[in-house]
Scaffold this motif. Sequence first.
Motif, PDB file in Angstrom:
ATOM      1  N   GLU A 248       0.843  -1.195   0.000  1.00 14.56           N
ATOM      2  CA  GLU A 248       0.000   0.000   0.000  1.00 14.56           C
ATOM      3  C   GLU A 248       0.875   1.241   0.000  1.00 14.56           C
ATOM      4  O   GLU A 248       1.903   1.310   0.677  1.00 14.56           O
ATOM      5  CB  GLU A 248      -0.902  -0.008   1.228  1.00 14.56           C
ATOM      6  CG  GLU A 248      -1.959   1.079   1.239  1.00 14.56           C
ATOM      7  CD  GLU A 248      -3.107   0.802   0.260  1.00 14.56           C
ATOM      8  OE1 GLU A 248      -3.895   1.727   0.008  1.00 14.56           O
ATOM      9  OE2 GLU A 248      -3.219  -0.337  -0.230  1.00 14.56           O
TER      10      GLU A 248
ATOM     11  N   LEU B 205       0.316   8.357  -0.311  1.00 18.83           N
ATOM     12  CA  LEU B 205       0.551   9.410  -1.295  1.00 18.83           C
ATOM     13  C   LEU B 205       1.200  10.653  -0.689  1.00 18.83           C
ATOM     14  O   LEU B 205       1.745  11.479  -1.422  1.00 18.83           O
ATOM     15  CB  LEU B 205      -0.766   9.785  -1.983  1.00 18.83           C
ATOM     16  CG  LEU B 205      -1.372   8.696  -2.874  1.00 18.83           C
ATOM     17  CD1 LEU B 205      -2.648   9.203  -3.540  1.00 18.83           C
ATOM     18  CD2 LEU B 205      -0.366   8.223  -3.921  1.00 18.83           C
TER      19      LEU B 205
ATOM     20  N   ARG C 142      -4.129   9.558   2.682  1.00 18.76           N
ATOM     21  CA  ARG C 142      -4.317   9.413   1.235  1.00 18.76           C
ATOM     22  C   ARG C 142      -3.654   8.112   0.762  1.00 18.76           C
ATOM     23  O   ARG C 142      -2.542   8.127   0.238  1.00 18.76           O
ATOM     24  CB  ARG C 142      -3.723  10.618   0.499  1.00 18.76           C
ATOM     25  CG  ARG C 142      -4.424  11.939   0.809  1.00 18.76           C
ATOM     26  CD  ARG C 142      -4.106  12.995  -0.249  1.00 18.76           C
ATOM     27  NE  ARG C 142      -2.667  13.222  -0.359  1.00 18.76           N
ATOM     28  CZ  ARG C 142      -2.042  13.561  -1.503  1.00 18.76           C
ATOM     29  NH1 ARG C 142      -2.730  13.674  -2.629  1.00 18.76           N
ATOM     30  NH2 ARG C 142      -0.736  13.778  -1.509  1.00 18.76           N
TER      31      ARG C 142
ATOM     32  N   TRP D 203      -3.058   4.607  -1.474  1.00 24.48           N
ATOM     33  CA  TRP D 203      -3.245   4.108  -2.836  1.00 24.48           C
ATOM     34  C   TRP D 203      -2.727   2.667  -2.902  1.00 24.48           C
ATOM     35  O   TRP D 203      -1.627   2.391  -2.493  1.00 24.48           O
ATOM     36  CB  TRP D 203      -2.498   4.964  -3.854  1.00 24.48           C
ATOM     37  CG  TRP D 203      -2.856   4.513  -5.252  1.00 24.48           C
ATOM     38  CD1 TRP D 203      -2.176   3.634  -6.048  1.00 24.48           C
ATOM     39  CD2 TRP D 203      -4.021   4.896  -5.973  1.00 24.48           C
ATOM     40  NE1 TRP D 203      -2.839   3.436  -7.230  1.00 24.48           N
ATOM     41  CE2 TRP D 203      -3.986   4.203  -7.209  1.00 24.48           C
ATOM     42  CE3 TRP D 203      -5.096   5.737  -5.708  1.00 24.48           C
ATOM     43  CZ2 TRP D 203      -4.982   4.338  -8.169  1.00 24.48           C
ATOM     44  CZ3 TRP D 203      -6.079   5.873  -6.655  1.00 24.48           C
ATOM     45  CH2 TRP D 203      -6.016   5.185  -7.872  1.00 24.48           C
ATOM     46  N   PRO D 204      -3.568   1.749  -3.422  1.00 19.88           N
ATOM     47  CA  PRO D 204      -4.927   1.922  -3.933  1.00 19.88           C
ATOM     48  C   PRO D 204      -5.895   2.354  -2.828  1.00 19.88           C
ATOM     49  O   PRO D 204      -5.645   2.074  -1.661  1.00 19.88           O
ATOM     50  CB  PRO D 204      -5.299   0.536  -4.456  1.00 19.88           C
ATOM     51  CG  PRO D 204      -4.021  -0.242  -4.541  1.00 19.88           C
ATOM     52  CD  PRO D 204      -3.106   0.352  -3.548  1.00 19.88           C
ATOM     53  N   PRO D 205      -6.973   3.032  -3.221  1.00 18.90           N
ATOM     54  CA  PRO D 205      -7.994   3.413  -2.236  1.00 18.90           C
ATOM     55  C   PRO D 205      -8.504   2.165  -1.534  1.00 18.90           C
ATOM     56  O   PRO D 205      -8.637   1.103  -2.130  1.00 18.90           O
ATOM     57  CB  PRO D 205      -9.080   4.074  -3.077  1.00 18.90           C
ATOM     58  CG  PRO D 205      -8.385   4.509  -4.314  1.00 18.90           C
ATOM     59  CD  PRO D 205      -7.315   3.484  -4.577  1.00 18.90           C
TER      60      PRO D 205
END
Length: 234
Positions: free
Chosen positions: A195, A198, A225, A227-229
């Motif tokens: 994970e 960001l 934040r 990523w991926p969500p």
Amino acid sequence: MPSRIILAALVLLLLSGASFQTSDDVSAQSSRPFSLPFTAPPGPTTWVMVQWYGNTTFAYVQRLNFYSMGQGLHFGVDLGARCGTTVVAIGDGVVGGGDGPWLSGPHNLMVDHPNGYSSMYGHLLERPKLPRGQVVKKGQPVALSGDPDGTCYSRPHLHLEIRDNTYSHFYNPVNLIEADWDSIALTSSFGRGFERNLDNPRQWQSIYDQPESNGAGPLLNNFARPWPPAPNSR
């Protein structure tokens, strides 16, 4: 004259093919005191890596559930193997117990090592036969790999952890087990990786730089934040 003798001795050593161990070589050997838990080399017909230690994408999704004990991290490595694959001790030690409160059922085994570490073998096929206090040697068979669902066809794998001797602190096995991890990564079935934060996108993106964790401590990866969500993100 003494300098000529020293020079001659060095020439003889070089001609004999002698090798010299640098301090870096010694340090690297001592920093990885353990071996792999299987005797067969990795490969599609033996075993493969299915989830690394650390801030994996799956662990991030489950950081408030399965992995809250590891501060949101996957606190071991998952090695995919057929049920019944022989598991060997990764180092000399003494059995700390079997089927203890260390998760990774249906069966598990803890081995305490004299260098301050303990290794935990989870998702075993059957209750370990070795009694508490039994001395084991590196490479000795200690258990059989199984399936966390007890089916032997849903997701059979060995979950391997390295903790301290109090069982409360988790270490990245990649940095403590002597193996060609780069080659293992090339054949890994674990393709989604780690994970990403960001706000610090290079943080914890290597198999080697994953952080240590403490049991039941605050989350290390509750990113604003990600990523991926992922669900349960702030």
